[in-house]
Design a protein around this motif. Sequence first.
Motif, short mmCIF file in Angstrom:
data_model
loop_
_atom_site.label_atom_id
_atom_site.label_comp_id
_atom_site.label_asym_id
_atom_site.label_seq_id
_atom_site.Cartn_x
_atom_site.Cartn_y
_atom_site.Cartn_z
N GLU A 1 -3.16 -1.68 -5.01
CA GLU A 1 -3.76 -1.83 -4.04
C GLU A 1 -3.51 -3.14 -3.80
O GLU A 1 -3.53 -4.25 -4.58
N THR B 1 -4.49 -6.79 -3.12
CA THR B 1 -5.52 -7.85 -3.49
C THR B 1 -5.78 -8.35 -3.71
O THR B 1 -4.97 -9.52 -2.92
N ASN C 1 1.12 -10.00 -4.48
CA ASN C 1 1.21 -8.86 -4.38
C ASN C 1 2.75 -8.08 -4.27
O ASN C 1 2.59 -7.70 -3.82
N GLU D 1 0.80 -1.31 -0.40
CA GLU D 1 0.07 0.28 0.30
C GLU D 1 0.31 1.19 0.19
O GLU D 1 0.34 2.02 -0.40
#
Length: 182
Positions: A154, A156, A168, A149
């Motif tokens: 984002e 996910t 990520n 972040e």
Amino acid sequence: MNFIVYDLEATCWEGKPANMIQETIEIGAIKINRYGEVEGVFNRFVRPVINLTLSLFCKQLTTIDQISINKARPFNEVIHDFQEWAGVLDHEEFLLCSWGNFDKRLLIQDAELHRLESDWIEPNHINIRRQYHDMKGWNTYKGLKKVVELEGFEFTGTYHRGISDAENLAKLFIKYIDEWRF
């Protein structure tokens, strides 16, 4: 060179009882080429052999249910599929990339538990968490979700799921693909 950005989930208990041995229950991985392009995805559940029943804590943390684990194949079969997918068995150049050293240690421990070779892991692994924190000059480690972040992505999927954490981490890995030391 294939970069294998991966994350493992393991059997776990609240408070880490001393007599419990953790075992892999999920392998999630993203294969990335040297240009930062995703070449493939690997996701499998793994059936443990020591503690067959997941703790309530583990099910809540990972969202992995007992039925999925009961249907899963054992580590020796899943790791063979993983090695084949990653190019290990074809002697392709590869680098295992994880967020910290837990995943590397668990892979080695599970290989030893199942009397499998583990010499393909250690020399072909980098700790992205350590390198990232060194790059940023941070003295304390931040979690993967927070870092993703902070980098403007984002987060996910589901946190503490192998495939989601690998996806990520791959975002972060690709962003800094020319920065990693191996």
